[in-house]
Write a protein that holds these residues in place. Structure first.
Motif, PDB file in Angstrom:
ATOM      1  N   ALA A  98      51.501 -41.587  -1.130  1.00  0.00           N
ATOM      2  CA  ALA A  98      50.946 -42.857  -1.450  1.00  0.00           C
ATOM      3  C   ALA A  98      51.494 -43.387  -2.785  1.00  0.00           C
ATOM      4  CB  ALA A  98      49.428 -42.254  -1.868  1.00  0.00           C
ATOM      5  N   ASP A  99      52.374 -43.993  -2.367  1.00  0.00           N
ATOM      6  CA  ASP A  99      53.306 -44.666  -3.607  1.00  0.00           C
ATOM      7  C   ASP A  99      53.107 -46.187  -3.873  1.00  0.00           C
ATOM      8  OD1 ASP A  99      54.669 -45.289  -1.374  1.00  0.00           O
ATOM      9  OD2 ASP A  99      56.678 -44.869  -2.233  1.00  0.00           O
ATOM     10  N   ASN A 100      52.367 -46.792  -3.097  1.00  0.00           N
ATOM     11  CA  ASN A 100      52.295 -48.410  -3.038  1.00  0.00           C
ATOM     12  C   ASN A 100      50.630 -48.426  -3.037  1.00  0.00           C
ATOM     13  OD1 ASN A 100      51.522 -48.633  -0.549  1.00  0.00           O
ATOM     14  ND2 ASN A 100      53.872 -48.678   0.000  1.00  0.00           N
ATOM     15  N   LEU A 101      50.249 -49.731  -3.078  1.00  0.00           N
ATOM     16  CA  LEU A 101      48.839 -50.196  -2.976  1.00  0.00           C
ATOM     17  C   LEU A 101      48.334 -49.854  -1.592  1.00  0.00           C
ATOM     18  CD1 LEU A 101      46.301 -51.610  -4.101  1.00  0.00           C
ATOM     19  CD2 LEU A 101      47.151 -53.829  -3.426  1.00  0.00           C
ATOM     20  N   VAL A 102      48.976 -50.010  -0.636  1.00  0.00           N
ATOM     21  CA  VAL A 102      48.167 -49.964   0.647  1.00  0.00           C
ATOM     22  C   VAL A 102      48.146 -48.365   1.047  1.00  0.00           C
ATOM     23  CG1 VAL A 102      48.836 -50.330   3.246  1.00  0.00           C
ATOM     24  CG2 VAL A 102      49.009 -52.301   1.620  1.00  0.00           C
ATOM     25  N   THR A 103      49.470 -47.472   0.876  1.00  0.00           N
ATOM     26  CA  THR A 103      49.452 -46.143   1.334  1.00  0.00           C
ATOM     27  C   THR A 103      48.387 -45.559   0.330  1.00  0.00           C
ATOM     28  OG1 THR A 103      51.206 -45.926  -0.225  1.00  0.00           O
ATOM     29  CG2 THR A 103      51.744 -46.237   2.189  1.00  0.00           C
ATOM     30  N   ASN A 104      48.104 -46.088  -0.987  1.00  0.00           N
ATOM     31  CA  ASN A 104      47.055 -45.385  -1.836  1.00  0.00           C
ATOM     32  C   ASN A 104      45.724 -45.602  -1.394  1.00  0.00           C
ATOM     33  OD1 ASN A 104      46.118 -44.111  -4.092  1.00  0.00           O
ATOM     34  ND2 ASN A 104      47.641 -45.025  -5.555  1.00  0.00           N
ATOM     35  N   LEU A 105      45.645 -46.909  -0.811  1.00  0.00           N
ATOM     36  CA  LEU A 105      44.321 -47.144  -0.123  1.00  0.00           C
ATOM     37  C   LEU A 105      43.972 -46.547   0.963  1.00  0.00           C
ATOM     38  CD1 LEU A 105      44.472 -51.092  -0.557  1.00  0.00           C
ATOM     39  CD2 LEU A 105      42.664 -49.786  -1.625  1.00  0.00           C
TER      40      LEU A 105
END
Length: 178
Positions: A98-105
């Motif tokens: 989860a290293d960017n906005l989308v993967t974190n979401l």
């Protein structure tokens, strides 16, 4: 907040992106999240981000910690949609990265038991997709197809294989919530 909203993310895939956006723009109470690659792809397809902003709130991937993910903890979102999703994003989700906005979401939606609907760009060994110049044939690698298959097994995740399935899944989810 009157009632929970739908969170929708676009990654760097052009796979039927115009059709995904057309459907997204018919929905009420939706927020759009765009990865950096998603912004690039919108430009390649001649889609103006300002036109989208006039219809829905847009959040861009500009911070390292992705503060909007905290909205899942507050019950702000009832569903997370990722459409279209690149094989890179799918691979990261499958590995728990989860290293960017989308993967974190996606990660936080799952941790909060918020259902996700994902439309991956790699769904068959041989398929037609959209490119800025029109339709093209692509041949996803075995590793990309394995990522899509693994994602199907994730809790609170529905993987769809077409725009029609995407529309049916989102509308079905909204009907359950009504």
């Amino acid at each position: 907040m009157d009632k929970p909203r739908l969170a929708w993310a676009i990654t760097g895939s052009g796979h039927y992106i115009e059709e995904c956006l057309d459907f997204l723009l018919t929905l009420d109470a939706v927020d759009l999240y765009i990865s950096q690659a998603g912004e690039e792809v919108l430009k390649m397809y001649g889609i103006n981000l300002n036109d989208i902003r006039e219809k829905v709130p847009v959040y861009r991937d500009k911070t390292a910690s992705s503060p909007p993910v905290g909205l899942f903890y507050k019950g702000y979102y009832h569903t997370f949609v990722m459409a279209p999703a690149t094989s890179n994003t799918v691979a990261k989700c499958v590995l728990g990265i989860a290293d960017n906005l989308v993967t974190n979401l996606y990660s936080q939606a799952g941790k909060c038991r918020v259902p996700s609907i994902v439309y991956p760009c790699d769904i068959a060994p041989e398929m037609e997709t959209t490119a800025p110049g029109g339709k093209v044939m692509v041949y996803p690698r075995k590793i990309d197809l394995q990522g899509t298959d693994k994602l199907r097994g994730f809790e609170y995740t529905t993987v769809v294989e077409s725009v029609d399935e995407l529309i049916a899944a989102v509308n079905g989810r909204l009907k359950c919530l009504a």
